[in-house]
Each structure stands twice: as C-alpha cells, then as structure tokens.
Design a protein around this motif. Structure first.
Motif, PDB file in Angstrom:
ATOM      1  N   GLU A   1      -2.957 -10.089 -16.806  1.00 19.07           N
ATOM      2  CA  GLU A   1      -2.307  -9.014 -17.560  1.00 19.07           C
ATOM      3  C   GLU A   1      -1.837  -9.566 -18.899  1.00 19.07           C
ATOM      4  N   TYR A   2      -1.991  -8.748 -19.943  1.00 22.51           N
ATOM      5  CA  TYR A   2      -1.592  -9.132 -21.300  1.00 22.51           C
ATOM      6  C   TYR A   2      -0.742  -8.021 -21.898  1.00 22.51           C
ATOM      7  N   SER A   3       0.138  -8.399 -22.810  1.00 17.08           N
ATOM      8  CA  SER A   3       0.930  -7.429 -23.569  1.00 17.08           C
ATOM      9  C   SER A   3       0.693  -7.679 -25.050  1.00 17.08           C
ATOM     10  N   PHE A   4       0.517  -6.609 -25.812  1.00 19.38           N
ATOM     11  CA  PHE A   4       0.280  -6.719 -27.245  1.00 19.38           C
ATOM     12  C   PHE A   4       1.080  -5.669 -27.998  1.00 19.38           C
ATOM     13  N   ARG A   5       1.506  -6.032 -29.180  1.00 21.94           N
ATOM     14  CA  ARG A   5       2.034  -5.053 -30.128  1.00 21.94           C
ATOM     15  C   ARG A   5       0.911  -4.794 -31.114  1.00 21.94           C
TER      16      ARG A   5
ATOM     17  N   GLU B   1      -8.363  -2.965 -19.436  1.00 23.06           N
ATOM     18  CA  GLU B   1      -7.971  -1.609 -19.071  1.00 23.06           C
ATOM     19  C   GLU B   1      -6.517  -1.426 -19.482  1.00 23.06           C
ATOM     20  N   ILE B   2      -6.225  -0.343 -20.197  1.00 22.24           N
ATOM     21  CA  ILE B   2      -4.851  -0.060 -20.620  1.00 22.24           C
ATOM     22  C   ILE B   2      -4.044   0.369 -19.398  1.00 22.24           C
ATOM     23  N   VAL B   3      -2.983  -0.378 -19.122  1.00 21.18           N
ATOM     24  CA  VAL B   3      -2.089  -0.078 -18.005  1.00 21.18           C
ATOM     25  C   VAL B   3      -0.981   0.847 -18.485  1.00 21.18           C
TER      26      VAL B   3
ATOM     27  N   ILE C   1       1.351  -2.214 -25.921  1.00 20.70           N
ATOM     28  CA  ILE C   1       0.477  -1.917 -24.788  1.00 20.70           C
ATOM     29  C   ILE C   1       0.496  -3.057 -23.781  1.00 20.70           C
ATOM     30  N   ARG C   2       0.280  -2.681 -22.532  1.00 12.23           N
ATOM     31  CA  ARG C   2       0.023  -3.638 -21.456  1.00 12.23           C
ATOM     32  C   ARG C   2      -1.385  -3.356 -20.964  1.00 12.23           C
ATOM     33  N   VAL C   3      -2.168  -4.421 -20.818  1.00 14.71           N
ATOM     34  CA  VAL C   3      -3.555  -4.281 -20.386  1.00 14.71           C
ATOM     35  C   VAL C   3      -3.840  -5.265 -19.257  1.00 14.71           C
TER      36      VAL C   3
END
Length: 122
Positions: free
Chosen positions: A37-41, A81-83, A95-97
C-alpha cells in the motif's frame, strides 16, 4: 479486488486476465511492488488530471513506473488500485493505493512522452 491483474500492456491498451482492455495512465514516481500500500499527495496538474480521468471513468486503476538513471521511464511498473481519495481545499488530492500486480510497457502514446503537461500513457 474486482479484477485480477493483467497480462501486459500493448498498443496503448492494458489487457486484464478477465479479458477487459483499457488505456493505462502512468504515474511517474518511484519503484513499486504488488501487494504493498502507498500514499501520495497528488499536486502536479498532469497527475491531478490522471486521477480525475481515472475516477470519472469509473475505473480505480492506473500504473506507476519510475525514472531510470538515463532519464527515460522504466518499461515495467506496478498496477495501482485506488483505495481512497480525498480532494483537498487547495485542489490537490491525497490518495491511498494498493499494488495489484506488475506490467510491462510494450508501447507508449507518443504525445504523452513529449508534452510534459500531460500524464504519460501506455
């Protein structure tokens, strides 16, 4: 996940194992791994557009590749996949993906590599 990830990308189309096909927007960022899982601004206008097009198209998938040492873009990547997605007051998004699988890029949409104002597409 509703779809099992893809065989490959070819002729600007992603082919999922369930037989569906779609163009794949590419986020150039970092090396990624499936099942992580990754988080991005998201703040660059081209990636804000990628996110909008992905969500507006009722599809929660896009690809992530990384820059190579010679300044090119990797030809392998991870399908994300966008979570969750939250638009912030300043127009950016958080976003968390989740990584769903890997892919290989067989071709790039030419305009997307020359015009830095648009996000790359494979």
């Amino acid at each position: 996940m509703s779809k099992v990830f893809l065989h490959h990308t070819s002729a600007s189309t992603t082919v999922f194992t369930d037989g569906t096909r779609k163009n794949l927007g590419i986020f150039i960022c970092q090396f990624g791994m499936p099942s992580c899982e990754y988080s991005f601004r998201i703040f660059e206008p081209r990636y804000i557009e990628l996110l909008k097009n992905t969500i507006d198209g009722n599809d929660n998938y896009f690809g992530m590749c990384w820059p190579t040492i010679d300044g090119a873009i990797s030809t392998v990547g991870v399908l994300l996949e966008i979570v969750s997605s939250k638009q912030l007051n300043d127009g950016t998004s958080f976003i968390r993906v989740m990584g769903c699988g890997r892919f290989e890029v067989n071709s790039w949409r030419e305009r997307s590599l020359k015009d830095k104002s648009v996000y790359p597409q494979a």
